[in-house]
Design a protein around this motif. Structure first.
Motif, PDB file in Angstrom:
ATOM      1  N   ASN A 185      18.292  20.884  22.511  1.00 23.16           N
ATOM      2  CA  ASN A 185      19.375  21.455  23.323  1.00 23.16           C
ATOM      3  C   ASN A 185      19.006  22.860  23.802  1.00 23.16           C
ATOM      4  O   ASN A 185      19.660  23.845  23.486  1.00 23.16           O
ATOM      5  CB  ASN A 185      20.659  21.492  22.501  1.00 23.16           C
ATOM      6  CG  ASN A 185      21.845  21.964  23.304  1.00 23.16           C
ATOM      7  OD1 ASN A 185      21.879  21.825  24.522  1.00 23.16           O
ATOM      8  ND2 ASN A 185      22.818  22.570  22.630  1.00 23.16           N
ATOM      9  N   SER A 198      17.404  25.103  27.319  1.00 22.39           N
ATOM     10  CA  SER A 198      16.868  25.290  28.668  1.00 22.39           C
ATOM     11  C   SER A 198      16.195  26.655  28.726  1.00 22.39           C
ATOM     12  O   SER A 198      16.651  27.602  28.087  1.00 22.39           O
ATOM     13  CB  SER A 198      17.978  25.226  29.716  1.00 22.39           C
ATOM     14  OG  SER A 198      18.592  23.954  29.770  1.00 22.39           O
ATOM     15  N   ASP A 239      13.811  21.185  29.938  1.00 25.82           N
ATOM     16  CA  ASP A 239      14.529  21.705  31.100  1.00 25.82           C
ATOM     17  C   ASP A 239      14.122  23.154  31.354  1.00 25.82           C
ATOM     18  O   ASP A 239      14.551  24.060  30.637  1.00 25.82           O
ATOM     19  CB  ASP A 239      16.040  21.614  30.879  1.00 25.82           C
ATOM     20  CG  ASP A 239      16.833  22.102  32.090  1.00 25.82           C
ATOM     21  OD1 ASP A 239      16.456  21.739  33.227  1.00 25.82           O
ATOM     22  OD2 ASP A 239      17.821  22.845  31.906  1.00 25.82           O
ATOM     23  N   VAL A 276      14.160  25.973  34.384  1.00 24.36           N
ATOM     24  CA  VAL A 276      14.752  26.298  35.686  1.00 24.36           C
ATOM     25  C   VAL A 276      14.088  27.554  36.235  1.00 24.36           C
ATOM     26  O   VAL A 276      14.064  28.591  35.565  1.00 24.36           O
ATOM     27  CB  VAL A 276      16.270  26.539  35.569  1.00 24.36           C
ATOM     28  CG1 VAL A 276      16.867  26.882  36.928  1.00 24.36           C
ATOM     29  CG2 VAL A 276      16.960  25.337  34.954  1.00 24.36           C
ATOM     30  N   ARG A 304      12.168  22.804  37.425  1.00 29.18           N
ATOM     31  CA  ARG A 304      13.020  22.695  38.604  1.00 29.18           C
ATOM     32  C   ARG A 304      12.905  24.004  39.383  1.00 29.18           C
ATOM     33  O   ARG A 304      13.123  25.076  38.840  1.00 29.18           O
ATOM     34  CB  ARG A 304      14.468  22.446  38.202  1.00 29.18           C
ATOM     35  CG  ARG A 304      14.716  21.043  37.673  1.00 29.18           C
ATOM     36  CD  ARG A 304      16.197  20.792  37.488  1.00 29.18           C
ATOM     37  NE  ARG A 304      16.726  21.441  36.292  1.00 29.18           N
ATOM     38  CZ  ARG A 304      17.916  22.021  36.214  1.00 29.18           C
ATOM     39  NH1 ARG A 304      18.704  22.085  37.290  1.00 29.18           N
ATOM     40  NH2 ARG A 304      18.335  22.561  35.098  1.00 29.18           N
ATOM     41  N   ALA A 318      21.233  25.768  34.245  1.00 28.05           N
ATOM     42  CA  ALA A 318      20.644  25.184  33.033  1.00 28.05           C
ATOM     43  C   ALA A 318      21.429  23.945  32.604  1.00 28.05           C
ATOM     44  O   ALA A 318      22.665  23.929  32.630  1.00 28.05           O
ATOM     45  CB  ALA A 318      20.624  26.220  31.921  1.00 28.05           C
ATOM     46  N   LYS A 319      20.723  22.915  32.162  1.00 28.31           N
ATOM     47  CA  LYS A 319      21.371  21.673  31.736  1.00 28.31           C
ATOM     48  C   LYS A 319      21.954  21.776  30.330  1.00 28.31           C
ATOM     49  O   LYS A 319      22.913  21.074  29.998  1.00 28.31           O
ATOM     50  CB  LYS A 319      20.366  20.522  31.782  1.00 28.31           C
ATOM     51  CG  LYS A 319      19.919  20.116  33.174  1.00 28.31           C
ATOM     52  CD  LYS A 319      18.920  18.967  33.108  1.00 28.31           C
ATOM     53  CE  LYS A 319      18.474  18.535  34.502  1.00 28.31           C
ATOM     54  NZ  LYS A 319      17.467  17.431  34.443  1.00 28.31           N
ATOM     55  N   HIS A 320      21.361  22.622  29.496  1.00 26.08           N
ATOM     56  CA  HIS A 320      21.773  22.698  28.095  1.00 26.08           C
ATOM     57  C   HIS A 320      22.562  23.973  27.813  1.00 26.08           C
ATOM     58  O   HIS A 320      22.495  24.944  28.578  1.00 26.08           O
ATOM     59  CB  HIS A 320      20.544  22.636  27.194  1.00 26.08           C
ATOM     60  CG  HIS A 320      19.727  21.392  27.378  1.00 26.08           C
ATOM     61  ND1 HIS A 320      20.233  20.128  27.186  1.00 26.08           N
ATOM     62  CD2 HIS A 320      18.423  21.221  27.747  1.00 26.08           C
ATOM     63  CE1 HIS A 320      19.293  19.227  27.421  1.00 26.08           C
ATOM     64  NE2 HIS A 320      18.192  19.865  27.769  1.00 26.08           N
TER      65      HIS A 320
END
Length: 249
Positions: free
Chosen positions: A2, A4, A28, A30, A50, A70-72
Motif C-alpha cells: 500500500n 505510492s 505505483d 507517479v 505514470r 497516487a493510487k495508495h
C-alpha cells in the motif's frame, strides 16, 4: 504493498534513473512533469511510472497534485535527485506495516551530497523532512518554495537516509540558486516582508561564519568552502530580489 511514490520533474535525466532504480518494489510511481525536453519521459516509462504533464504551479501545488494522483493511501514523496538508502528500502519493504501503523507520517533525514562528498558538518549534513505519510491525513501546503507536508496525527522520526544529489557542478548550483532565490523573494513579497540594505549585506559574513567556522564547513576542504561561501550569498540575493520586487510595486 500500500505505497505510492510521487516525484515532480523538469529536465531530470541526470539523476532520475538513479532515483527510480531502487524503487522496483513499488507498483505505483507517479511523475508530474512540467515540460521536460530531455530524456526524463523515456526514463520514467522505462521504470513503468505514470507520467503526467502539468505546467509548473509552484513546488507546493505541483506536489499536491502528484499526491492527489497516487493510487495508495501511503505516499513517499521524493525529489528527482533523491535516492533512498538500502536501510530505508528495507524499512519500506520488510518493517513498516502499512495497515497497522499508528503513525500518520514519518520524518526522514535527507543527506546532502555536494561536489561528490556527503556534507558531514552540523546543520547541513542531515535535514529531517516529513516525506512518508498517509494522504488521507494530509498533503503539502501551498508554498511555492520551501513547501512542506502537513498531516493530522502522530509523526515518527526515522534514521534511514535519503541521499540528495542536488547539484551536478557549480554551474548547476547557480542555475537552481537563481530559481530558488527568485521563488523565495516572491513568497516574502506576498507576505508583505521587507528588509533594509544594511541588514541584507550583513547576512553574508554572518552566514559564512556560521557555516564555515561554527558548524565546521572547514573540515570538508574545498566542497565545504564552496558550500559555505555560496550559501552565504543566497540570503543576500534573496533579499536583493525582494527589494527589487518592492520597487516595481
Amino acid at each position: 504493498m500500500n505505497l505510492s511514490v510521487v516525484i515532480i520533474t523538469f529536465n531530470s535525466e541526470r539523476t532520475l534513473e538513479k532515483v527510480l532504480a531502487p524503487l522496483s518494489f513499488v507498483s505505483d510511481i507517479v511523475i508530474v512533469d512540467s515540460g521536460s525536453t530531455d530524456k526524463t519521459k523515456q526514463i520514467a516509462e522505462k521504470y513503468n511510472a505514470r507520467f503526467i504533464h502539468q505546467d509548473f504551479l509552484g513546488f507546493g501545488k505541483q506536489k499536491q497534485l502528484a499526491v492527489s494522483l497516487a493510487k495508495h493511501d501511503w505516499v513517499l514523496s521524493l525529489d528527482a535527485d533523491e535516492v533512498i538508502s538500502e536501510e530505508f528500502k528495507f524499512f519500506l519493504t520488510k518493517t513498516l506495516d502499512y495497515s497497522q501503523s499508528s503513525f500518520t507520517g514519518y520524518r526522514i533525514p535527507i543527506t546532502n551530497v555536494f561536489l561528490g562528498k556527503v556534507l558531514s558538518f552540523w546543520g547541513e549534513s542531515k535535514q529531517s523532512h516529513l516525506r512518508l505519510f498517509r494522504k488521507s491525513a494530509g498533503n503539502f501546503n501551498d508554498l511555492s518554495v520551501h513547501e512542506r507536508v502537513i498531516v493530522k496525527g502522530e509523526v515518527k522520526e526515522l534514521a534511514y537516509d535519503v541521499f540528495h544529489y542536488s547539484y551536478q557542478d557549480i554551474s548547476h548550483y547557480f542555475t537552481k540558486f537563481n530559481q530558488y532565490t527568485s521563488n523565495a523573494a516572491q513568497e516574502l513579497h506576498k507576505q508583505g516582508k521587507s528588509v533594509s540594505g544594511f541588514s541584507a549585506l550583513m547576512r553574508i559574513p554572518l552566514k559564512f561564519i556560521q557555516l564555515y567556522l561554527i558548524r565546521g564547513g572547514f573540515t570538508m576542504g574545498w566542497p565545504g568552502l564552496v558550500w559555505s561561501t555560496c550559501s552565504s550569498f543566497y540570503v543576500f540575493v534573496k533579499y536583493a530580489k525582494l527589494k527589487e520586487l518592492e520597487r516595481r510595486s
